[in-house]
Design an enzyme around this catalytic site. Structure first.
Site, PDB file in Angstrom:
ATOM      1  N   HIS A 147     -38.282  23.218  19.476  1.00 42.74           N
ATOM      2  CA  HIS A 147     -37.863  21.835  19.200  1.00 42.74           C
ATOM      3  C   HIS A 147     -37.599  21.090  20.509  1.00 42.74           C
ATOM      4  CE1 HIS A 147     -35.553  18.644  17.029  1.00 42.74           C
ATOM      5  NE2 HIS A 147     -34.855  18.637  18.153  1.00 42.74           N
ATOM      6  N   GLU A 148     -36.889  21.734  21.439  1.00 42.29           N
ATOM      7  CA  GLU A 148     -36.566  21.085  22.712  1.00 42.29           C
ATOM      8  C   GLU A 148     -37.808  20.894  23.574  1.00 42.29           C
ATOM      9  OE1 GLU A 148     -33.776  19.748  23.000  1.00 42.29           O
ATOM     10  OE2 GLU A 148     -32.859  20.748  21.277  1.00 42.29           O
ATOM     11  N   GLU A 222     -36.099  12.964  16.089  1.00 50.35           N
ATOM     12  CA  GLU A 222     -35.757  14.339  15.727  1.00 50.35           C
ATOM     13  C   GLU A 222     -36.743  14.906  14.706  1.00 50.35           C
ATOM     14  OE1 GLU A 222     -33.522  16.475  17.103  1.00 50.35           O
ATOM     15  OE2 GLU A 222     -33.417  14.815  18.530  1.00 50.35           O
TER      16      GLU A 222
END
Length: 290
Positions: A147-148, A222
């Site tokens: 995700h990062e 996100e």
């Protein structure tokens, strides 16, 4: 995981305020007792985008210093746990097509957290907390790191900087107009100091309001980072990471409400305007629909 946004916004507000104070002594937009709106807009854009780009440039340095991030040397002596984190970051970065590997760091905190920051893909940082390594299993850690890495690969910090520059421009522009109007209702000998103080007060106020726009963009991004993380690590690992994060939040929520608040990841709908991340159930549901 909202620390990436929090420290960027904090740095932006401080830098913007500093630049604005300097420009307040320069002046240049009040002529014959009236505001020259064209000149003010140019000055506002100069201050606004300077503030956001300086904040972006400082973001990695700021995160390291404030969070106490210890950067891991891939060629140095590492523990098995640290080596695993470095390998996952580099593996996922290569899968994302990145030519330059991000710096990898760990910071000592019991919180379950991770963030990515940096002014560019060439000068980026992925950091994880010690708490995340303790609380999450191998697959969940990979999902979080994916995700990062997706945030970096998507260029989210640069896009955030451009958005913040626009917001800053309106903040500076409106703060000076309101400050000028306030200074007109006091005695002439007090007008300069009132004008100066009003600029600072209204700029802080409008910066807080402008942050709502940045928060909204952060929530939107996100979902894209979740999708990017699923593409890199696999949908099941990304969903598993979110589910473990949800379980952790629900567990500590009954133990320490302040701990959950500092994570900025619970995403309760009643506080959505002030959240950097969407509701976890909504993120899991959106990921399942891809």
């Amino acid at each position: 995981m909202g620390k990436r946004i929090f420290y960027f916004l904090l740095t932006n507000i401080l830098v913007l305020l500093t630049i604005s104070i300097v420009f307040s002594f320069v002046g240049g937009y009040i002529r014959d007792g009236q505001i020259d709106y064209g000149s003010l807009l140019i000055i506002s854009a100069t201050i606004g985008f300077s503030g956001s780009f300086i904040s972006l440039w400082m973001s990695r340095w700021m995160a390291k210093r404030v969070m106490g991030v210890r950067v891991l040397d891939p060629n140095g002596p590492l523990s098995a746990e640290e080596e695993m984190v470095v390998e996952k970051v580099h593996l996922l970065a290569r899968a994302a097509g990145m030519m330059h590997m991000p710096e990898v760091g760990i910071y000592e905190s019991d919180e379950v957290n991770a963030f990515a920051t940096g002014p560019s893909k060439k000068r980026s940082l992925v950091a994880v907390s010690r708490g995340l390594l303790i609380e999450m299993d191998d697959d969940a850690i990979e999902g979080v790191i994916a995700h990062e890495v997706a945030h970096i690969a998507n260029g989210d910090m640069v896009t955030m900087t451009l958005l913040q520059g626009v917001v800053n421009t309106f903040v500076v522009f409106l703060a000076r107009i309101v400050a000028f109007l306030v200074s007109q209702v006091v005695r002439d000998d007090l007008a300069p100091i009132v004008h100066f103080i009003a600029i600072i007060v209204f700029q802080l106020l409008f910066s807080a309001l402008g942050s709502l726009v940045v928060f909204a963009y952060s929530r939107h991004r996100e979902f894209h980072a979740d999708k990017g993380g699923a593409d890199l690590a696999g949908t099941e690992k990304m969903k598993h990471a979110l589910q473990m994060l949800k379980n952790y939040v629900e567990r500590v929520q009954t133990e320490d409400q302040s701990a959950v608040a500092t994570l900025k990841i619970s995403g309760k709908r009643k506080s959505a305007l002030f959240s950097t991340h969407p509701n976890l159930d909504e993120r899991i549901e959106r990921l399942s629909s891809y």
